[in-house]
Design an enzyme around this catalytic site. Structure first.
Site, mmCIF file in Angstrom:
data_model
loop_
_atom_site.group_PDB
_atom_site.id
_atom_site.type_symbol
_atom_site.label_atom_id
_atom_site.label_comp_id
_atom_site.label_asym_id
_atom_site.label_seq_id
_atom_site.Cartn_x
_atom_site.Cartn_y
_atom_site.Cartn_z
ATOM 1 N N LYS A 6 0.826 -1.216 0.000
ATOM 2 C CA LYS A 6 0.000 0.000 0.000
ATOM 3 C C LYS A 6 0.853 1.255 0.000
ATOM 4 O O LYS A 6 0.447 2.299 -0.523
ATOM 5 C CB LYS A 6 -0.974 -0.010 1.179
ATOM 6 N N ARG A 58 2.854 9.785 4.526
ATOM 7 C CA ARG A 58 4.199 10.174 4.077
ATOM 8 C C ARG A 58 4.475 9.706 2.657
ATOM 9 O O ARG A 58 5.187 10.373 1.896
ATOM 10 C CB ARG A 58 5.254 9.602 5.028
ATOM 11 N N GLU A 80 8.426 4.415 3.569
ATOM 12 C CA GLU A 80 8.449 2.954 3.557
ATOM 13 C C GLU A 80 8.234 2.390 2.149
ATOM 14 O O GLU A 80 8.800 1.355 1.787
ATOM 15 C CB GLU A 80 7.385 2.402 4.512
#
Length: 320
Positions: free
Chosen positions: A192, A259, A285
């Site tokens: 995701k 983010r 990430e």
């Protein structure tokens, strides 16, 4: 159902602190383990973590410490560190004596590396005898800390473990569902962030709401593709409809508070993309996950066009 006597949260960043706040509202004995002495004192005496959560007040019963020697005494240990630090964190906790008596709940999203594999697979090697669960959901840190309503999925191969964890964490503002499909929950949690980068790029390109909605549809297909080859969704695909998959996916892709979406947006509008990538300091990430997912795409010969497109721009294309 029995309660855990005491709960530890390992990781003093924004998500770890906010998750500790959620747990502390539902359980009396909750301790946040962190490394920063300045933040430790702030949490203990001011009940804030300004660096990560601004002036949001933390629960008065939330304790904090830097003393890892006592973490083995906690019934449930929640791991809330970035994926790149996950394996080192588990190895460190092993040196402090955690045993099969400690239940672990993994709130980290991503893959282990060297070799690229699910976090659950690495845990099978490092802690083969521990009860393990995984948590994922539409959980922006600041909203968790403010006690705004949300939900999460908790997965474990032992549904009784998942249900026990859920029983301890659930409240009126933090609802949960449980599943045994640990693979799909992990795959969705890692992918995701990549899809959110694509969402940010599309937002900057002014592609419109229709395009972003179709991104969700395509993203669910790619989650399914990777999950199935790694052993997920063996009986049904109901997990796709839960908070830990589509809920987390929609939130991450639609919120500039994410983010990864913010990174994708700022990347696309930047004039010098090489410089942008070189100087971007905030942890993203999805950017870390790209390198690892590409390994899996190659290994299993998968067709995952969104991941491949983002990778061609961010990781392996002209902007490296």
């Amino acid at each position: 159902m029995n309660k855990f006597k005491n709960i530890a949260v390992y990781g003093g960043g924004s998500f770890g602190t906010s998750l500790a706040s959620v747990v502390a509202r539902n359980c009396n004995n909750v301790t946040l383990f962190l490394r920063n002495e300045t933040i430790l004192k702030e949490i203990l005496y001011k009940k804030t973590n300004v660096q990560y959560l601004g002036d949001i007040k933390l629960p008065t019963n939330l304790q904090a410490t830097t003393n890892l020697s006592v973490i083995k005494d906690f019934d449930l240990i929640i791991i809330a560190v970035p994926s790149y630090a996950f394996v080192d964190a588990i190895k460190l906790l092993k040196t402090y004596g955690i045993s099969k008596d400690n239940t672990l709940l993994v709130a980290t999203k991503g893959f282990a590396h060297n070799p690229t594999e699910l976090l659950s697979d690495r845990l099978n090697t490092l802690l083969p005898d521990n009860p393990i669960g995984f948590l994922s959901g539409p959980n922006l840190a600041k909203e968790l800390a403010k006690n705004l309503h949300t939900s999460a999925s908790i997965a474990s191969l032992d549904i009784d473990i998942a249900n026990k964890i859920a029983h301890n964490l659930s409240s009126k503002t933090f609802t949960t569902n449980t599943t045994i499909d640990i693979v799909t929950l992990q795959v969705a949690g890692a992918l995701k962030n990549i899809f959110a980068i694509k969402s940010g790029i599309d937002l900057a390109r002014e592609q419109g709401a229709n395009s972003r909605a179709m991104l969700i549809v395509a993203a669910l297909k790619e989650i399914t593709t990777l999950s199935k080859v790694l052993g997920g969704m063996q009986k049904n695909s109901d997990i796709l409809l839960e908070a830990g998959v589509v809920g987390d996916l929609v939130l991450t892709c639609y919120s500039l508070g994410s983010r990864n979406t913010k990174f994708g947006y700022e990347f696309e509008i930047s004039m010098d993309k090489k410089k942008f990538l070189r100087e971007y300091k905030e942890l993203v990430e999805g950017r870390e996950a790209l390198k690892l997912v590409l390994d899996l795409i190659k290994k299993y010969n998968l067709h995952m066009p969104i991941v491949s497109e983002v990778a061609s721009l961010i990781h392996c294309g002209i902007y490296i």
